[in-house]
Enzyme design. Sequence first.
Site, mmCIF file in Angstrom:
data_model
loop_
_atom_site.group_PDB
_atom_site.id
_atom_site.type_symbol
_atom_site.label_atom_id
_atom_site.label_comp_id
_atom_site.label_asym_id
_atom_site.label_seq_id
_atom_site.Cartn_x
_atom_site.Cartn_y
_atom_site.Cartn_z
ATOM 1 N N GLU A 141 0.809 -1.301 -0.025
ATOM 2 C CA GLU A 141 -0.364 -0.433 -0.047
ATOM 3 C C GLU A 141 1.083 1.102 0.067
ATOM 4 O OE1 GLU A 141 -3.185 -0.313 -0.299
ATOM 5 O OE2 GLU A 141 -3.175 -2.391 0.035
ATOM 6 N N CYS A 160 -7.087 -1.366 9.053
ATOM 7 C CA CYS A 160 -5.663 -1.190 8.065
ATOM 8 C C CYS A 160 -5.270 0.245 7.757
ATOM 9 C CB CYS A 160 -5.638 -2.241 6.813
ATOM 10 S SG CYS A 160 -5.914 -4.155 7.429
ATOM 11 N N HIS A 211 -0.637 -5.598 2.840
ATOM 12 C CA HIS A 211 -1.654 -6.663 2.798
ATOM 13 C C HIS A 211 -1.377 -8.065 2.610
ATOM 14 C CE1 HIS A 211 -4.772 -3.694 2.981
ATOM 15 N NE2 HIS A 211 -5.327 -4.184 4.446
#
Length: 210
Positions: A83, A145, A164
């Site tokens: 991410e 998250c 993730h």
Amino acid sequence: MNERETVIITGFGPFRQFLVNPSWKAAQELQLVGLGERIDVYIKEIPVSYDATRQIISELWQTLKPKFAVHLGVARSSSVIVEQTGKNSGYRDRDVCGFCPESNFCIEGGPEKLDSVVNMRAVSKCFKRAGMDVIYSRDAGRYLCDFAYYCSLYHSQRRAAFIHIPSSGSLASPDTLVPILQALILTMLQHLEDTKQHEEQHPPLRQILI
């Protein structure tokens, strides 16, 4: 430079069907395999709670002053996802305590988005060229998250990452997953070092004028 440095790795606590969250298992395994001789790996399990997440991440950065932090979470995916961006607002889904953050924000008055100082697209491309299923993303999901990632980016001058991990498929196996995570984190640390050296050699114009 021989001084030791600390890297924080977090995983989440129990959530839905996961009595032991796979992200926390992965963090524990990463501590066992390590990140090389000069890196102390400090792991922390974070409850799936907005209040606890905000407090724990702030305290980790204040007390440990690490070089970097890597936060792990589980996605409904068979790929590993790196991410780039954490978002400050839009948190309307309740946590395991049935709670939503006030005004749906992570940090009141913080920027709407924060990007990691590490170029996650470049990291993803590097692994894809090597035939590994690592995907780049700019949307961490507007739940714990994303919330944890934004909090860490905010407190760290953006020296953080969120990965993730897959909930299914061959990459979900710890024997396959942990070496990939280890290699990913080492690659991110190298990118961090390269960025630091570039900034030292080419300071921003504003800094030169000051």
